[in-house]
Design a protein around this motif. Structure first.
Motif: not given
Lengths: 387, 387
Positions: A252, A255, A276, B196-197, B251-253, B255-257, B259-260, B262, B264
């Motif tokens: 993150a 990015l 996951h 992906i969901g 988008h960094a946040t 990815l920091d979620t 599960p992450p 995506f 992009l």
């Protein structure tokens, strides 16, 4: 000390482990059985310093390499003059060295092997020149993370605050025997296309990412405490969740760098989703991933879950050649997959997305190889023919 | 008020713009000429409420849609009883409505059109039922960001602190005429595979991303001030740099979620590199990108640089059919590319990575369409045949 005369070089061979960071900043690493082996030979008959890496002669004039060599020779000289002028007399400090180094894992894996390489080089040079004591500082002149390869098992790197980095030290937190059930799999991802330049990526991140600053100051210190505790208790779910969060937060901040840096490709994203969904299927955290400056995944799992997960990787990343040579390193038993599990994962298979898997586990720190037949250099100081 | 009798439905048609967020949280948006057109017809002869979206009848029982309809009818009833009992008497509040809505951009573009859709629906219903005043609150019951489509040009959304969201309002900061040279290109990226969901992604981010919390509290408020100032001064480089940083940090946040998440894909990453290399080549920031919950890029550029950049997109994402229909919306002049520029960008072309480009610019807020021939419903209250 190995003996030295006109014809036989003084020769020492050592190994040092590769380290895998689970806390990505102010780091906490697991050192594994993937390792570098280095032989250093010293002889008055050598005309110049020479270096062979994985069977190929390389330019020894690289500044970082020169810096390590110079520093070891300086310490050897200091030690001789201060303590016991004759103890290392037999090893001429003005003699040239031949260095030969190999990894026990494919170089094509794209693993960051320079940490193990420099740790091994410095450790072996120190043995050869009779230098003792704290070598982390010298190893760090080769590679920033080499100091973490100077111990086995779980290693913490405490960043100091001094400009010269002299208060920055690595220390072992748990030995390699601490958590024998823990297994590590390196999933070598196929590169989609040429990676887009990421030179000095970390430096740009430090300069431009506002999230990195917050992460370093407010998040990592707490996670370090939690990680040390999770490993101490051998609490896999806690260890695994922290490891995945750390990896994702590192990427993150990549990015959030300006311009942004991407290390994860679509194969990496696929692996993340696979992990996951696997954990979700079982309702517990059985597997974790970690990514560094590239698309390869490092997978952590307890031994009992490794066979099924490896089978799942083979299912969702069907290999090129019928699975032959797909698994390298420690052997992995085969396992059957249930239809429910495969359906529950529900990912589209990505043929050849993973080139192969390297199976490993916690390993020791640098070691001297006592068996002379294991030297990588011949009595003439040239690389032995590899079988 | 349109007239109503037994045979002719009361009919109103309006448009509302799509909004593009440049500050991604506590948002600041540019509303563009991409828009939704909606016709609402009310008649005592209609048997039930009905809805057609882009030529296809849809289920009108969706809770959010019902909520907007109910709220407008409630306000109309309130207004009639309080102010002027006879003013809207001709429009029976118990009569059924027919609603027909179309976008002036391809639905396959995967653009978040629900904001424009709900803004247009609420605005048109309000016109039809003679409801006046602040409608943002009702529009927000349809889509959280619909309130930002209730104005033209640059719009700021001020999140309130009340639980019911009643102190959360949108307001125009600059009208659509403020910065006529600014152009917007939507690069519709090809989906690599099924997304992906990412259901309730934002909610998971708020719950799990430590970086998002810091971003919301310590970073966005400053960026909002800087963005308002950059737009006020029409300072393109400042606007562009902030827009890109905002997109990447969003988008960094993600990815920091955990599960992450995506959004992009590799096409998005390619576009990001293209923009940075283009700007680097000229030594100034001429183009910016912004991404929302999907791989499509929104590109911002001043009019004079649009032809060259579009040509560059066509070069690095060679289209399927000879460039035919590659550019939709506002016309773009053709341009020649120098060899130096192409070489300096140095990316590997990605055939069909971008499906097409939609060219647009700042547009007005919701408007009533006065020309009755533009109604989307016939006198019978059914969708007109599309040409």
């Amino acid at each position: 000390m190995p003996e030295d005369n006109m014809d036989t070089p003084c020769m020492v061979t050592c190994t040092a482990p590769m380290n895998i960071a689970v806390i990505k900043y102010c780091k906490y690493t697991l050192n594994v059985t993937l390792k570098t082996t280095t032989t250093v030979a010293i002889s008055r008959s050598f005309k110049e310093d020479r270096l062979w890496l994985n069977g190929k002669e390389e330019d020894i004039s690289h500044p970082r390499l020169q810096s390590c060599l110079r520093e070891i020779r300086r310490l050897a000289r200091k030690r001789r003059s201060e303590r016991n002028p004759r103890s290392t007399e037999s090893v001429g400090l003005s003699h040239k060295v031949h260095i030969c180094s190999v990894n026990n894992f494919p170089t094509a894996a794209g693993l960051a092997s320079s940490a193990a390489g420099y740790a091994c080089l410095v450790y072996t040079l120190a043995q050869a020149f009779g230098v003792e004591g704290e070598l982390s500082g010298i190893a760090r002149q080769g590679s920033g993370s080499a100091c973490r390869s100077m111990y086995g098992g779980f290693v913490q790197w405490i960043m100091g605050s001094k400009e010269d980095g002299k208060d920055s030290v690595a220390q072992q937190v748990e030995p390699e025997s601490h958590w024998p059930e823990l297994r590590v799999l390196v999933l070598v991802a196929s590169a989609e296309r040429k990676p887009i330049g990421s030179t000095s990526g970390m430096q740009t991140s430090v300069q431009t990412s506002l999230l990195l600053k917050h992460r370093a100051e407010a998040i990592v210190p707490h996670r370090m405490v939690d990680m040390i505790e999770a490993v101490r208790r051998k609490d896999f779910p806690a260890f695994a969740e922290l490891t995945m969060k750390e990896s994702n937060q590192l990427h993150a901040t990549c990015l959030d760098t300006h311009p942004p840096i991407f290390y994860l490709n679509s194969v990496s994203q696929h692996i993340i989703h696979l992990v996951h969904r696997y954990n979700k299927y079982y309702g517990e955290t059985r597997v974790a991933y970690s990514f560094d400056a590239g698309p390869n995944a490092v997978i952590f799992a307890l031994q009992q879950f490794v066979p099924e997960f490896v089978q799942l990787v083979q299912h969702f990343f069907p290999p090129d050649r019928n699975g032959e040579d797909f698994i390298k390193g420690l052997p992995v038993k085969s396992a059957a997959l249930t239809v429910e599990l495969k359906q529950s994962i529900g990912l589209e298979p990505l043929p050849k997305g993973v080139n192969y898997i390297i199976s490993t586990k916690a390993g020791p720190g640098p070691l001297v190889v006592e068996d002379p037949s294991q030297h990588l250099l011949s009595a003439e100081g040239l690389p032995k023919k590899m079988v």
